[in-house]
Design an enzyme around this catalytic site. Structure first.
Site, PDB file in Angstrom:
ATOM      1  N   ASN A  12       0.878  -1.171   0.000  1.00  0.00           N
ATOM      2  CA  ASN A  12       0.000   0.000   0.000  1.00  0.00           C
ATOM      3  C   ASN A  12       0.917   1.223   0.000  1.00  0.00           C
ATOM      4  O   ASN A  12       1.466   1.580   1.033  1.00  0.00           O
ATOM      5  CB  ASN A  12      -0.892  -0.026   1.250  1.00  0.00           C
ATOM      6  CG  ASN A  12      -1.721   1.238   1.393  1.00  0.00           C
ATOM      7  OD1 ASN A  12      -1.777   2.063   0.480  1.00  0.00           O
ATOM      8  ND2 ASN A  12      -2.358   1.395   2.545  1.00  0.00           N
ATOM      9  N   TRP A  13       1.053   1.815  -1.174  1.00  0.00           N
ATOM     10  CA  TRP A  13       1.991   2.953  -1.276  1.00  0.00           C
ATOM     11  C   TRP A  13       1.454   4.198  -0.584  1.00  0.00           C
ATOM     12  O   TRP A  13       2.187   5.136  -0.355  1.00  0.00           O
ATOM     13  CB  TRP A  13       2.246   3.290  -2.757  1.00  0.00           C
ATOM     14  CG  TRP A  13       3.063   2.294  -3.509  1.00  0.00           C
ATOM     15  CD1 TRP A  13       3.554   1.107  -3.050  1.00  0.00           C
ATOM     16  CD2 TRP A  13       3.513   2.418  -4.871  1.00  0.00           C
ATOM     17  NE1 TRP A  13       4.266   0.474  -4.039  1.00  0.00           N
ATOM     18  CE2 TRP A  13       4.257   1.258  -5.164  1.00  0.00           C
ATOM     19  CE3 TRP A  13       3.335   3.383  -5.866  1.00  0.00           C
ATOM     20  CZ2 TRP A  13       4.834   1.045  -6.425  1.00  0.00           C
ATOM     21  CZ3 TRP A  13       3.912   3.170  -7.110  1.00  0.00           C
ATOM     22  CH2 TRP A  13       4.657   2.019  -7.389  1.00  0.00           C
ATOM     23  N   LYS A  14       0.154   4.220  -0.299  1.00  0.00           N
ATOM     24  CA  LYS A  14      -0.486   5.433   0.241  1.00  0.00           C
ATOM     25  C   LYS A  14      -0.186   6.602  -0.700  1.00  0.00           C
ATOM     26  O   LYS A  14      -0.056   6.393  -1.901  1.00  0.00           O
ATOM     27  CB  LYS A  14      -0.031   5.686   1.686  1.00  0.00           C
ATOM     28  CG  LYS A  14      -0.182   4.422   2.550  1.00  0.00           C
ATOM     29  CD  LYS A  14      -0.101   4.690   4.003  1.00  0.00           C
ATOM     30  CE  LYS A  14      -0.268   3.382   4.760  1.00  0.00           C
ATOM     31  NZ  LYS A  14      -0.419   3.545   6.188  1.00  0.00           N
ATOM     32  N   HIS A  97      -9.850   1.574   4.432  1.00  0.00           N
ATOM     33  CA  HIS A  97      -8.596   1.734   5.171  1.00  0.00           C
ATOM     34  C   HIS A  97      -8.857   2.697   6.337  1.00  0.00           C
ATOM     35  O   HIS A  97      -9.634   3.643   6.203  1.00  0.00           O
ATOM     36  CB  HIS A  97      -7.498   2.280   4.251  1.00  0.00           C
ATOM     37  CG  HIS A  97      -6.152   2.232   4.907  1.00  0.00           C
ATOM     38  ND1 HIS A  97      -5.744   3.188   5.813  1.00  0.00           N
ATOM     39  CD2 HIS A  97      -5.139   1.327   4.817  1.00  0.00           C
ATOM     40  CE1 HIS A  97      -4.532   2.859   6.247  1.00  0.00           C
ATOM     41  NE2 HIS A  97      -4.142   1.740   5.664  1.00  0.00           N
ATOM     42  N   GLU A  99      -7.257   5.066   7.449  1.00  0.00           N
ATOM     43  CA  GLU A  99      -7.002   6.485   7.140  1.00  0.00           C
ATOM     44  C   GLU A  99      -8.196   7.107   6.419  1.00  0.00           C
ATOM     45  O   GLU A  99      -8.471   8.288   6.575  1.00  0.00           O
ATOM     46  CB  GLU A  99      -5.701   6.604   6.321  1.00  0.00           C
ATOM     47  CG  GLU A  99      -4.481   6.376   7.206  1.00  0.00           C
ATOM     48  CD  GLU A  99      -3.278   5.753   6.523  1.00  0.00           C
ATOM     49  OE1 GLU A  99      -3.226   5.742   5.277  1.00  0.00           O
ATOM     50  OE2 GLU A  99      -2.387   5.262   7.247  1.00  0.00           O
ATOM     51  N   GLU A 168      -6.056  -4.606  10.328  1.00  0.00           N
ATOM     52  CA  GLU A 168      -5.034  -3.595  10.554  1.00  0.00           C
ATOM     53  C   GLU A 168      -5.341  -2.834  11.845  1.00  0.00           C
ATOM     54  O   GLU A 168      -6.130  -1.878  11.830  1.00  0.00           O
ATOM     55  CB  GLU A 168      -5.002  -2.593   9.391  1.00  0.00           C
ATOM     56  CG  GLU A 168      -4.638  -3.213   8.060  1.00  0.00           C
ATOM     57  CD  GLU A 168      -3.958  -2.201   7.133  1.00  0.00           C
ATOM     58  OE1 GLU A 168      -2.876  -2.534   6.619  1.00  0.00           O
ATOM     59  OE2 GLU A 168      -4.477  -1.089   6.957  1.00  0.00           O
ATOM     60  N   GLY A 174       1.963   2.387  10.699  1.00  0.00           N
ATOM     61  CA  GLY A 174       2.953   3.446  10.555  1.00  0.00           C
ATOM     62  C   GLY A 174       3.636   3.836  11.859  1.00  0.00           C
ATOM     63  O   GLY A 174       4.337   4.837  11.920  1.00  0.00           O
ATOM     64  N   SER A 212       2.738  -1.982  10.391  1.00  0.00           N
ATOM     65  CA  SER A 212       4.179  -2.084  10.641  1.00  0.00           C
ATOM     66  C   SER A 212       4.751  -3.470  10.353  1.00  0.00           C
ATOM     67  O   SER A 212       5.678  -3.919  11.033  1.00  0.00           O
ATOM     68  CB  SER A 212       4.519  -1.635  12.071  1.00  0.00           C
ATOM     69  OG  SER A 212       4.147  -0.275  12.252  1.00  0.00           O
ATOM     70  N   GLY A 233       2.533  -1.183   4.278  1.00  0.00           N
ATOM     71  CA  GLY A 233       2.634   0.232   3.931  1.00  0.00           C
ATOM     72  C   GLY A 233       4.083   0.645   3.730  1.00  0.00           C
ATOM     73  O   GLY A 233       4.674   0.400   2.677  1.00  0.00           O
ATOM     74  N   GLY A 234       4.660   1.230   4.767  1.00  0.00           N
ATOM     75  CA  GLY A 234       6.014   1.794   4.673  1.00  0.00           C
ATOM     76  C   GLY A 234       7.036   0.866   4.030  1.00  0.00           C
ATOM     77  O   GLY A 234       7.809   1.290   3.154  1.00  0.00           O
TER      78      GLY A 234
HETATM   79  P1  PGA Z   1       2.338   0.334   7.604  1.00  0.00           P
HETATM   80  O1  PGA Z   1       0.931   0.583   6.905  1.00  0.00           O
HETATM   81  O2  PGA Z   1       2.870  -0.967   7.089  1.00  0.00           O
HETATM   82  O3  PGA Z   1       3.194   1.516   7.188  1.00  0.00           O
HETATM   83  O4  PGA Z   1       2.094   0.310   9.075  1.00  0.00           O
HETATM   84  C1  PGA Z   1       0.036  -0.465   6.640  1.00  0.00           C
HETATM   85  C2  PGA Z   1      -1.233   0.071   6.056  1.00  0.00           C
HETATM   86  O5  PGA Z   1      -1.694   1.140   6.498  1.00  0.00           O
HETATM   87  O6  PGA Z   1      -1.820  -0.535   5.143  1.00  0.00           O
END
Ligand code: PGA
Length: 254
Positions: A12-14, A97, A99, A168, A174, A212, A233-234
């Site tokens: 997930n590049w966001k 998600h 967010e 999640e 994050g 994470s 994500g990251g």
């Molecule tokens: P993260 O994000 O791996 O940076 O914690 C995961 C996500 O929000 O899908």
């Protein structure tokens, strides 16, 4: 008995990337996944779908979006429909998600409608559920994730075995704080049980862990019986880390 399905690792590049950095990342990824025995996808910002579609062409890398409209077409400024995503070869769309729930006011009901729109147009929704830190500390984890999942089950009925679920925990996204493999497995097991009550094919559903996930912790999370992959994500923006997570996933069957 869990079927020996392949693990799924979805990046997930966001809201990250540029034409230049995407080019380098996707070329390395395409080379890195050539012979791997698991499923791999990247969920990219909409403006980059065409670029990544072209770069991944002929490879086993799948393309995903980070959201999808619940509407088919019309006067919905800023929205992107499932049909539009299909035109760019999109296979997956993240829906709900945290967010988007947090910053864009998405409700359980809207998330369920988005999942339905995706399924109706041949896109697999990756439905995200997860509790906040306050909810976990108040002992409400089970209640929260079950409520989020129930809304999606209610609207999608017998199609529910076609979705992907991502657990999640919001406090792990994050933050560098990961759920322990046991904490994650406990929630995955209850989600599987909830899905089983709705479909005879719950074992087919990929339930991903996200929050994470890293090269260091992926193997122990992915070793859990109900953790069928990761939503990353990251670490999905760092090619060496992402490839290590993919390698860890391929070493096991879901
Ligand atoms: P993260 O994000 O791996 O940076 O914690 C995961 C996500 O929000 O899908």
């Amino acid at each position: 008995m869990t079927s020996p399905k392949k693990k799924l690792i979805a990046g997930n590049w966001k809201m990250n990337g540029s034409l230049e950095s995407n080019d380098a990342l996707v070329r390395s990824l395409v080379a890195g996944v050539k012979d791997v025995d698991c499923e791999v996808a990247v969920c990219v910002p909409s403006p980059y779908l065409a670029q990544v579609q072209m770069l991944k062409s002929g490879s086993k890398l799948e393309l995903g979006a980070q959201d999808v409209s619940c509407h088919a077409s019309g006067a919905y400024t800023g929205e992107v429909s499932a049909d539009m995503l299909r035109e760019f070869g999109v296979r997956y769309a993240i829906v709900g998600h945290s967010e988007r729930r947090q910053y864009h006011g998405e409700t359980d009901a809207l998330v369920a409608e988005k999942a339905k729109a995706a399924l109706a147009h041949g896109i697999t929704p990756i439905v995200c559920v997860g509790e906040t830190l306050a909810e976990r500390e108040a002992g409400q984890t089970e209640e929260v994730v079950k409520r989020q999942m129930a809304a999606v089950i209610h609207v999608n009925g017998h199609c529910i075995s076609e979705i992907v679920v991502a657990y999640e925990p919001v406090w792990a996204i994050g933050t560098g704080k990961t759920a322990t493999p046991e904490q994650a497995q406990a929630v995955h097991a209850l989600l599987r049980k909830q899905l089983s009550a709705a479909t005879g094919h719950a074992e087919r559903v990929h339930i991903l862990y996200g929050g994470s996930m890293s090269a260091a912790n992926a193997a122990s999370l992915l070793a859990q019986p109900d953790i069928d992959g990761g939503l990353v994500g990251g670490a999905s923006l760092k090619i060496a880390d992402f490839l290590q997570i993919i390698t860890a996933a391929c070493a096991q069957r879901a």
